[in-house]
Motif scaffolding. Structure first.
Motif, PDB file in Angstrom:
ATOM      1  N   SER A 157       0.449  -1.425  -0.231  1.00 23.38           N
ATOM      2  CA  SER A 157      -0.061  -0.250   0.047  1.00 23.38           C
ATOM      3  C   SER A 157       0.537   0.958   0.076  1.00 23.38           C
ATOM      4  N   THR A 158       2.026   1.432   1.237  1.00 21.04           N
ATOM      5  CA  THR A 158       3.207   2.563   1.519  1.00 21.04           C
ATOM      6  C   THR A 158       3.516   2.813  -0.484  1.00 21.04           C
ATOM      7  N   ARG A 159       4.281   1.236  -1.481  1.00 22.36           N
ATOM      8  CA  ARG A 159       4.800   1.856  -2.684  1.00 22.36           C
ATOM      9  C   ARG A 159       3.789   2.147  -3.936  1.00 22.36           C
ATOM     10  N   THR A 160       2.752   1.940  -3.273  1.00 18.02           N
ATOM     11  CA  THR A 160       1.568   2.192  -4.565  1.00 18.02           C
ATOM     12  C   THR A 160       1.441   3.389  -4.234  1.00 18.02           C
ATOM     13  N   SER A 161       1.606   4.423  -3.345  1.00 12.99           N
ATOM     14  CA  SER A 161       1.087   5.293  -2.686  1.00 12.99           C
ATOM     15  C   SER A 161       2.001   6.383  -3.144  1.00 12.99           C
ATOM     16  N   VAL A 162       3.096   5.815  -2.824  1.00 13.66           N
ATOM     17  CA  VAL A 162       4.618   6.747  -3.289  1.00 13.66           C
ATOM     18  C   VAL A 162       4.441   6.539  -5.073  1.00 13.66           C
ATOM     19  N   SER A 163       4.100   5.477  -5.439  1.00 14.62           N
ATOM     20  CA  SER A 163       4.206   5.367  -7.241  1.00 14.62           C
ATOM     21  C   SER A 163       3.265   6.384  -7.701  1.00 14.62           C
ATOM     22  N   ILE A 164       2.459   6.466  -6.895  1.00 12.52           N
ATOM     23  CA  ILE A 164       1.157   7.241  -7.508  1.00 12.52           C
ATOM     24  C   ILE A 164       1.427   8.909  -7.457  1.00 12.52           C
ATOM     25  N   LEU A 165       2.132   9.458  -5.738  1.00  9.73           N
ATOM     26  CA  LEU A 165       2.372  10.675  -5.610  1.00  9.73           C
ATOM     27  C   LEU A 165       3.369  11.302  -6.965  1.00  9.73           C
ATOM     28  N   LEU A 166       4.783  10.216  -6.981  1.00  9.50           N
ATOM     29  CA  LEU A 166       5.659  10.414  -7.964  1.00  9.50           C
ATOM     30  C   LEU A 166       5.400  10.736  -9.389  1.00  9.50           C
ATOM     31  N   PHE A 167       4.357   9.633  -9.966  1.00 14.92           N
ATOM     32  CA  PHE A 167       3.775  10.078 -11.248  1.00 14.92           C
ATOM     33  C   PHE A 167       3.382  11.199 -10.967  1.00 14.92           C
ATOM     34  N   ALA A 168       2.572  11.927  -9.992  1.00 10.40           N
ATOM     35  CA  ALA A 168       1.819  13.247 -10.349  1.00 10.40           C
ATOM     36  C   ALA A 168       2.479  14.335 -10.255  1.00 10.40           C
ATOM     37  N   CYS A 169       3.823  13.911  -9.443  1.00 12.83           N
ATOM     38  CA  CYS A 169       4.167  15.188  -9.627  1.00 12.83           C
ATOM     39  C   CYS A 169       5.424  14.876 -10.940  1.00 12.83           C
ATOM     40  N   GLN A 170       5.691  14.500 -11.345  1.00 13.48           N
ATOM     41  CA  GLN A 170       6.133  14.295 -13.366  1.00 13.48           C
ATOM     42  C   GLN A 170       5.067  14.906 -13.988  1.00 13.48           C
ATOM     43  N   ARG A 171       3.725  14.550 -13.722  1.00 11.84           N
ATOM     44  CA  ARG A 171       3.130  15.527 -14.497  1.00 11.84           C
ATOM     45  C   ARG A 171       2.758  16.182 -14.693  1.00 11.84           C
ATOM     46  N   VAL A 172       2.906  16.935 -13.143  1.00 13.67           N
ATOM     47  CA  VAL A 172       2.810  18.243 -13.120  1.00 13.67           C
ATOM     48  C   VAL A 172       4.030  18.710 -13.337  1.00 13.67           C
ATOM     49  N   THR A 173       5.128  18.124 -13.063  1.00 12.56           N
ATOM     50  CA  THR A 173       6.084  19.664 -14.033  1.00 12.56           C
ATOM     51  C   THR A 173       6.674  19.605 -14.814  1.00 12.56           C
ATOM     52  N   LEU A 174       6.194  18.325 -15.668  1.00  6.33           N
ATOM     53  CA  LEU A 174       6.509  18.504 -17.318  1.00  6.33           C
ATOM     54  C   LEU A 174       5.223  19.031 -17.759  1.00  6.33           C
ATOM     55  N   THR A 175       4.304  19.464 -17.241  1.00  5.83           N
ATOM     56  CA  THR A 175       2.896  20.439 -17.265  1.00  5.83           C
ATOM     57  C   THR A 175       3.667  21.831 -17.342  1.00  5.83           C
ATOM     58  N   TYR A 176       4.145  21.735 -16.371  1.00  2.00           N
ATOM     59  CA  TYR A 176       5.076  23.100 -16.318  1.00  2.00           C
ATOM     60  C   TYR A 176       5.660  23.807 -17.741  1.00  2.00           C
ATOM     61  N   PHE A 177       6.701  22.827 -17.198  1.00  3.83           N
ATOM     62  CA  PHE A 177       7.920  23.071 -17.835  1.00  3.83           C
ATOM     63  C   PHE A 177       7.529  23.536 -19.370  1.00  3.83           C
ATOM     64  N   ASN A 178       6.131  23.074 -20.075  1.00  2.00           N
ATOM     65  CA  ASN A 178       6.123  21.810 -21.130  1.00  2.00           C
ATOM     66  C   ASN A 178       5.476  23.933 -21.785  1.00  2.00           C
ATOM     67  N   ARG A 179       4.366  23.989 -20.429  1.00  2.00           N
ATOM     68  CA  ARG A 179       3.825  25.604 -20.600  1.00  2.00           C
ATOM     69  C   ARG A 179       4.933  26.469 -21.034  1.00  2.00           C
ATOM     70  N   GLN A 180       6.531  27.149 -20.115  1.00  2.00           N
ATOM     71  CA  GLN A 180       6.984  28.252 -20.603  1.00  2.00           C
ATOM     72  C   GLN A 180       7.945  27.531 -21.645  1.00  2.00           C
TER      73      GLN A 180
END
Length: 86
Positions: free
Chosen positions: A63-86
Motif C-alpha cells: 500500500s505504501t509503495r503504491t501510494s508513493v508511486s502514485i505521488l511520484l507519477f503525479a509530481c512528474q505530470r505536474v512538472t512536465l506540464t509546468y515546463f511545457n508551458r514555459q
C-alpha cells in the motif's frame, strides 16, 4: 484489507485466551490429555496469528509503495506540464 486482518488477529487472541482458561480448568480436573490437545491448538493459533501479522505488514508495504508511486507519477505530470508551458 488491513482492518479485516486486524479483526482476525483480535479474534485469534480471544480464542487463545479462552483456550488458556479451558486448559487451566482441565489441568485442575486432572484431564491432562485433553489439556495437551488444547495446548496444541494454542500453538496453532499463535502460528496463524504470526502469519496474519506478516500478511498485514506485507499489505502495508504494498500500500505504501503504491501510494508513493502514485505521488511520484503525479509530481512528474505536474512538472512536465509546468515546463511545457514555459
Amino acid at each position: 484489507s488491513q482492518r479485516e486482518i486486524e479483526r482476525e488477529i483480535k479474534q485469534l487472541e480471544r480464542q487463545e485466551k479462552q483456550l488458556a482458561i479451558e486448559i487451566k480448568k482441565l489441568a485442575a480436573q486432572g484431564q491432562m490429555s485433553s489439556a495437551r490437545l488444547l495446548a496444541k491448538q494454542i500453538v496453532q493459533i499463535r502460528q496463524q496469528r504470526e502469519r496474519m501479522f506478516k500478511s498485514k505488514a506485507t499489505l502495508n508495504t504494498v500500500s505504501t509503495r503504491t501510494s508513493v508511486s502514485i505521488l511520484l507519477f503525479a509530481c512528474q505530470r505536474v512538472t512536465l506540464t509546468y515546463f511545457n508551458r514555459q
